[in-house]
Design a protein around this motif. Structure first.
Motif, PDB file in Angstrom:
ATOM      1  N   TRP A 124       0.834  -1.207   0.000  1.00 25.97           N
ATOM      2  CA  TRP A 124       0.000   0.000   0.000  1.00 25.97           C
ATOM      3  C   TRP A 124       0.865   1.253   0.000  1.00 25.97           C
ATOM      4  N   LEU A 125       1.915   1.222   0.833  1.00 25.01           N
ATOM      5  CA  LEU A 125       2.779   2.394   0.930  1.00 25.01           C
ATOM      6  C   LEU A 125       3.496   2.672  -0.384  1.00 25.01           C
ATOM      7  N   MET A 126       3.978   1.595  -0.999  1.00 25.60           N
ATOM      8  CA  MET A 126       4.817   1.784  -2.181  1.00 25.60           C
ATOM      9  C   MET A 126       4.028   2.108  -3.437  1.00 25.60           C
ATOM     10  N   SER A 127       2.777   1.607  -3.500  1.00 28.40           N
ATOM     11  CA  SER A 127       2.029   1.843  -4.729  1.00 28.40           C
ATOM     12  C   SER A 127       1.064   3.021  -4.595  1.00 28.40           C
ATOM     13  N   ASP A 128      -0.123   2.770  -4.048  1.00 29.82           N
ATOM     14  CA  ASP A 128      -1.165   3.795  -4.086  1.00 29.82           C
ATOM     15  C   ASP A 128      -0.835   5.023  -3.247  1.00 29.82           C
ATOM     16  N   ILE A 129      -0.310   4.776  -2.044  1.00 32.61           N
ATOM     17  CA  ILE A 129      -0.034   5.925  -1.182  1.00 32.61           C
ATOM     18  C   ILE A 129       1.117   6.754  -1.755  1.00 32.61           C
ATOM     19  N   ALA A 130       2.173   6.077  -2.252  1.00 36.36           N
ATOM     20  CA  ALA A 130       3.311   6.800  -2.833  1.00 36.36           C
ATOM     21  C   ALA A 130       2.859   7.617  -4.034  1.00 36.36           C
ATOM     22  N   ALA A 131       1.989   7.025  -4.861  1.00 36.68           N
ATOM     23  CA  ALA A 131       1.504   7.728  -6.047  1.00 36.68           C
ATOM     24  C   ALA A 131       0.697   8.961  -5.640  1.00 36.68           C
ATOM     25  N   TYR A 132      -0.150   8.780  -4.614  1.00 38.05           N
ATOM     26  CA  TYR A 132      -0.959   9.895  -4.131  1.00 38.05           C
ATOM     27  C   TYR A 132      -0.078  11.036  -3.629  1.00 38.05           C
ATOM     28  N   LEU A 133       0.934  10.677  -2.840  1.00 39.03           N
ATOM     29  CA  LEU A 133       1.837  11.696  -2.290  1.00 39.03           C
ATOM     30  C   LEU A 133       2.531  12.459  -3.406  1.00 39.03           C
ATOM     31  N   LYS A 134       2.914  11.694  -4.424  1.00 42.17           N
ATOM     32  CA  LYS A 134       3.642  12.306  -5.527  1.00 42.17           C
ATOM     33  C   LYS A 134       2.738  13.279  -6.290  1.00 42.17           C
ATOM     34  N   ASN A 135       1.523  12.820  -6.585  1.00 40.74           N
ATOM     35  CA  ASN A 135       0.581  13.668  -7.328  1.00 40.74           C
ATOM     36  C   ASN A 135       0.230  14.934  -6.572  1.00 40.74           C
ATOM     37  N   GLN A 146      -3.071   3.734  12.153  1.00 36.85           N
ATOM     38  CA  GLN A 146      -4.105   2.858  12.727  1.00 36.85           C
ATOM     39  C   GLN A 146      -5.147   2.468  11.675  1.00 36.85           C
ATOM     40  N   GLU A 147      -5.615   3.475  10.908  1.00 37.07           N
ATOM     41  CA  GLU A 147      -6.673   3.209   9.927  1.00 37.07           C
ATOM     42  C   GLU A 147      -6.156   2.421   8.731  1.00 37.07           C
ATOM     43  N   LEU A 148      -4.859   2.638   8.359  1.00 35.61           N
ATOM     44  CA  LEU A 148      -4.310   1.837   7.276  1.00 35.61           C
ATOM     45  C   LEU A 148      -4.263   0.375   7.712  1.00 35.61           C
ATOM     46  N   ALA A 149      -3.908   0.151   8.964  1.00 39.94           N
ATOM     47  CA  ALA A 149      -3.899  -1.210   9.489  1.00 39.94           C
ATOM     48  C   ALA A 149      -5.312  -1.793   9.453  1.00 39.94           C
ATOM     49  N   GLU A 150      -6.306  -0.974   9.803  1.00 37.73           N
ATOM     50  CA  GLU A 150      -7.717  -1.417   9.774  1.00 37.73           C
ATOM     51  C   GLU A 150      -8.133  -1.787   8.349  1.00 37.73           C
ATOM     52  N   LEU A 151      -7.711  -0.955   7.412  1.00 40.31           N
ATOM     53  CA  LEU A 151      -8.064  -1.161   6.017  1.00 40.31           C
ATOM     54  C   LEU A 151      -7.502  -2.498   5.533  1.00 40.31           C
ATOM     55  N   ILE A 152      -6.232  -2.723   5.854  1.00 43.24           N
ATOM     56  CA  ILE A 152      -5.580  -3.964   5.438  1.00 43.24           C
ATOM     57  C   ILE A 152      -6.289  -5.155   6.063  1.00 43.24           C
ATOM     58  N   ALA A 153      -6.661  -5.018   7.330  1.00 44.48           N
ATOM     59  CA  ALA A 153      -7.350  -6.104   8.021  1.00 44.48           C
ATOM     60  C   ALA A 153      -8.722  -6.356   7.397  1.00 44.48           C
ATOM     61  N   ALA A 154      -9.425  -5.255   7.040  1.00 39.82           N
ATOM     62  CA  ALA A 154     -10.776  -5.382   6.482  1.00 39.82           C
ATOM     63  C   ALA A 154     -10.744  -6.120   5.143  1.00 39.82           C
ATOM     64  N   ILE A 155      -9.678  -5.902   4.379  1.00 39.75           N
ATOM     65  CA  ILE A 155      -9.559  -6.589   3.098  1.00 39.75           C
ATOM     66  C   ILE A 155      -9.189  -8.049   3.329  1.00 39.75           C
ATOM     67  N   LYS A 156      -8.296  -8.239   4.312  1.00 41.24           N
ATOM     68  CA  LYS A 156      -7.811  -9.588   4.576  1.00 41.24           C
ATOM     69  C   LYS A 156      -8.954 -10.489   5.060  1.00 41.24           C
ATOM     70  N   ASP A 157      -9.808  -9.966   5.936  1.00 34.57           N
ATOM     71  CA  ASP A 157     -10.903 -10.827   6.430  1.00 34.57           C
ATOM     72  C   ASP A 157     -12.133 -10.723   5.539  1.00 34.57           C
ATOM     73  N   GLU A 158     -11.956 -10.135   4.369  1.00 31.62           N
ATOM     74  CA  GLU A 158     -12.978 -10.100   3.316  1.00 31.62           C
ATOM     75  C   GLU A 158     -14.219  -9.301   3.686  1.00 31.62           C
ATOM     76  N   THR A 159     -14.078  -8.377   4.635  1.00 30.50           N
ATOM     77  CA  THR A 159     -15.194  -7.482   4.920  1.00 30.50           C
ATOM     78  C   THR A 159     -15.439  -6.611   3.685  1.00 30.50           C
ATOM     79  N   LEU A 210      -9.458   4.200   0.245  1.00 26.57           N
ATOM     80  CA  LEU A 210      -8.118   4.655   0.625  1.00 26.57           C
ATOM     81  C   LEU A 210      -7.952   6.139   0.297  1.00 26.57           C
ATOM     82  N   PHE A 211      -8.372   6.508  -0.931  1.00 28.46           N
ATOM     83  CA  PHE A 211      -8.134   7.893  -1.356  1.00 28.46           C
ATOM     84  C   PHE A 211      -8.967   8.868  -0.538  1.00 28.46           C
TER      85      PHE A 211
END
Lengths: 550, 167
Positions: free
Chosen positions: A417-428, A441-454, A464-465
């Motif tokens: 997440w950091l290297m792709s979407d977030i890095a691109a956003y920061l750059k833009n 904290q919320e990035l961790a929540e986001l990753i968890a929500a995807i992992k447990d298929e919520t 994310l954006f």
């Protein structure tokens, strides 16, 4: 001899418009006034029959062949401007970009009777950097005067450390990026010493006068001298980047090359492989980016190798060359005739710098995790070297990443997440990681929500954006927008049946062999579910239905 | 003694009577300097032998002070500088072997300052006292020549000499 007219800048005469009229030339501070006027016209020798060619002008095979026979020896001097609140030896504010000649006092102006008093913070930073570079510290070091006369130096000498620097004999470890061949290197650090900066000269374009701004005079510096351990432009640039990372991790400097807070001077010589003694050393200045440093060194290696190869090694002389970014080549700035005579002697106005062992130990204990340690830790966590280098490069990103991980997020996902979407956003958006509203904290929540298929990965990206720009919580957004992934097979099947019944033509085509149309059906169902259908489940059920015999 | 040593370092740094045409741009990187280290250290610790006092190379001194002198000025200066050096020669007769060198003011270390910025009030008068171009040339000439010769502030000179002479 001072034919050049120096006018001291008076604050009220100095307007923004005026700034634009002058070029700042910090790197030329050691050349004399007389030479200044001649530099451009007389110093560069006329192009000889053997042109100083850039690599591209030669058959690259032939050039490679020539280069194979030589080895470059590169050492670097790095000046780090410290982010203290005051100057090194007086209480004048140390602030970049102040109005000219407003941050001055009798001490930094070198007025008679003024006495320097060292800032404890400078010692603190010197010890920090010395320890970070694995150096031996001198528990008793001293200051010396380095004499030279130049208009940016009000006292007529620079307070520096000569024979007993605060730290010496260290090393630094770097990782060479994969695209440049990868690998791990260790470069020796000869010494780190404390000194003061000189003022700034602004030379008028007409060249008939110069203006002096003494705000920078007396600002504290740490000079880091490397061993001549580097062999290529890439290694040198990587060494420079590591210095920048280290001073930023330590918080001793902002490490900003554009503002001149980090300045690298490169010493380079080449020798035929197998030869023990060093070749003639050339110094390169005016390097204000690491990429420029790498290119300047490679240019210089090629230039010197060609001269050797053509039997003109005697044309390599001890000199200072400047990197010309426009022409992408180095040009002679001044030739050196003999050794300089700085007439060093101990500074009588300052006591020795005595460090208590407990003081050193307490600083050692308070050092943050340094780039090298971070990289090795990330590698042990299972990240690839490219991820490791990206995250450890910026101390803010690394701290952010560490916090996301500490909230229990999956390491690889967090890195992605950091290297792709977030890095691109920061750059833009031209933001730094500290500016985004998304908390670790919320990035961790986001990753968890995807992992447990919520939620699906696709939905994850969408919110994310929103989180980056506006903040908020993952759970809040999921609820508010009703984004919970549909994982109920019955519900998905219902949607699939609806889509199939609405597309009889496509169904017929599919069944007559055009199986690529599965994508069409999947897309329709996904659209109907507003992106919330679990993709794996959707595809599984869709295939069953499409292939079902009527 | 320290003063003398410092002066020795200066004087011996100017090579034996040999005119060096140095372009004004002879500064080298600090790494080069370290080669000179042993030589200077020796000067500081050496027994002060009057024979080390060489006649001044005025051209060389002027060069390091970044001032240009006419031949007649060189001649005039030479005699004056010679006087100063001879005076130091006399001082060197004093036996200071048993005296600890006093390189700097005695301050048990630890004389450090907090990193708290303070703006100097009277900056305007500092700026106002910056001389005009013509004045500047004259002042620079004096200041530079003095500091090339005598590298220590006068306050230090007095205290150091007291130490030495007492012995």
């Amino acid at each position: 001899m001072s034919t050049t007219l120096f006018r001291t800048i008076q604050p009220n005469h100095f307007t923004l418009l005026g700034t634009a009229l002058f070029r700042t030339r910090r790197t030329t501070r050691h050349i004399s006034v007389r030479c200044l006027n001649q530099t451009a016209t007389t110093q560069e020798p006329k192009p000889s029959s053997q042109p100083r060619t850039a690599p591209k002008n030669h058959g690259s095979n032939k050039l490679d062949e020539i280069l194979r026979d030589y080895e470059a020896v590169i050492g670097i001097e790095t000046h780090v401007q410290l982010s203290t609140s005051t100057k090194a030896f007086c209480s004048c504010p140390n602030s970049y970009g102040s109005h000219p000649n407003t941050s001055i006092c009798p001490v930094c102006m070198g007025l008679p009777g003024a006495l320097p008093v060292l800032s404890s913070k400078v010692v603190d930073f010197g010890v920090r950097l010395g320890l970070a570079l694995n150096c031996e510290l001198s528990l008793k070091s001293k200051f010396d005067r380095k004499q030279y006369f130049y208009p940016d130096l009000p006292k007529g000498y620079q307070i520096s450390q000569f024979d007993i620097p605060i730290a010496s004999g260290g090393y630094v470890d770097v990782d060479i990026p994969l695209e440049f061949g990868g690998g791990h290197r260790r470069f020796g650090i000869t010494r780190v010493h404390m000194e003061e900066d000189a003022g700034k000269l602004l030379h008028s374009d007409s060249g008939d006068y110069s203006q002096v701004d003494l705000n920078r005079a007396g600002v504290p510096l740490l000079e880091i001298v490397s061993e001549p351990d580097m062999r290529s432009g890439i290694e040198a640039a990587e060494y420079g980047s590591e210095m920048q990372r280290i001073v930023r991790y330590l918080g001793v400097s902002n490490g900003n090359m554009q503002e001149g807070s980090l300045r690298c001077d490169v010493n380079i010589s080449i020798r035929p492989i197998g030869q023990a003694e060093f070749g003639t050393k050339v110094e390169i200045k005016n390097l204000n980016a690491f990429s420029a440093m790498s290119r300047a060194i490679d240019y210089e290696i090629t230039r010197q190798a060609l001269l050797y190869n053509q039997g003109q090694a005697d044309q390599i002389v001890t000199e200072t060359r400047l990197w010309d970014e426009g022409a992408q080549k180095t040009v002679t700035m001044r030739k050196k005739e003999g050794l300089a005579d700085y007439r060093y002697f101990p500074e009588p106005d300052l006591p020795e710098v005595i460090l208590a062992q407990e003081y050193v130990d307490s600083i050692r204990a308070s050092l943050p995790e340094l780039p090298e340690a971070k990289r090795r830790r990330y590698e042990d966590m299972g990240l690839g070297i490219q991820d490791v280098l990206f995250i450890a490069n910026d101390v803010s990103v690394a701290e952010y990443f560490d916090e996301v991980i500490s909230k229990g997020a999956d390491v690889k996902s967090a890195a992605n997440w950091l290297m792709s979407d977030i890095a691109a956003y920061l750059k833009n958006e031209e933001l730094s990681i500290n500016d985004v509203k998304l908390t670790p904290q919320e990035l961790a929540e986001l990753i968890a929500a995807i992992k447990d298929e919520t939620i699906s990965g696709k939905i994850g990206k969408q919110i994310l954006f929103e989180l980056l720009a506006k903040g908020g919580t993952v759970q809040g957004l999921i609820k508010e927008k009703d984004l919970v992934q549909i994982t109920d097979p019955v519900e998905i099947e219902k949607m699939i049946m609806k889509v199939i019944s609405e597309s009889p033509k496509q169904l017929e085509q599919y069944r007559s062999g055009k199986t690529k149309l599965q994508g069409f059906f999947a897309g329709q169902v996904m659209k109907m579910s507003k992106g919330k259908a679990n993709p794996a489940l959707l595809n599984k059920i869709l295939l069953e239905k499409l292939n079902a015999k009527e | 003694m320290a003063t003398r040593a410092a002066l020795l370092a200066v004087l011996s740094a100017s090579p034996p009577p040999r005119m060096i045409r140095v372009k004004a741009s002879t500064f080298s990187s600090s790494s080069l300097q370290f080669q000179r280290h042993s030589r200077i250290a020796r000067c500081f610790s050496s027994d002060t032998n009057p024979s080390l006092l060489q006649p001044p190379d005025v051209s060389r001194l002027a060069e390091t002070a970044r001032i240009s002198l006419s031949p007649s000025e060189i001649e005039g200066c030479g005699a004056k500088i010679r006087q100063v050096i001879d005076w130091f020669g006399q001082l060197q007769q004093v036996d200071v072997n048993s005296v600890e060198p006093a390189i700097r003011a005695e301050m048990e270390g630890g004389n450090l300052r907090e990193d708290a910025p303070e703006t100097f009030d009277n900056r305007e008068s500092i700026r106002a006292s910056i001389p005009s171009f013509d004045e500047l040339l004259r002042i620079l000439w004096l200041k530079r020549f003095n500091s090339v010769l005598v590298l220590l502030p006068s306050s230090c000179l007095v205290s150091r000499f007291n130490t030495s002479v007492k012995a």
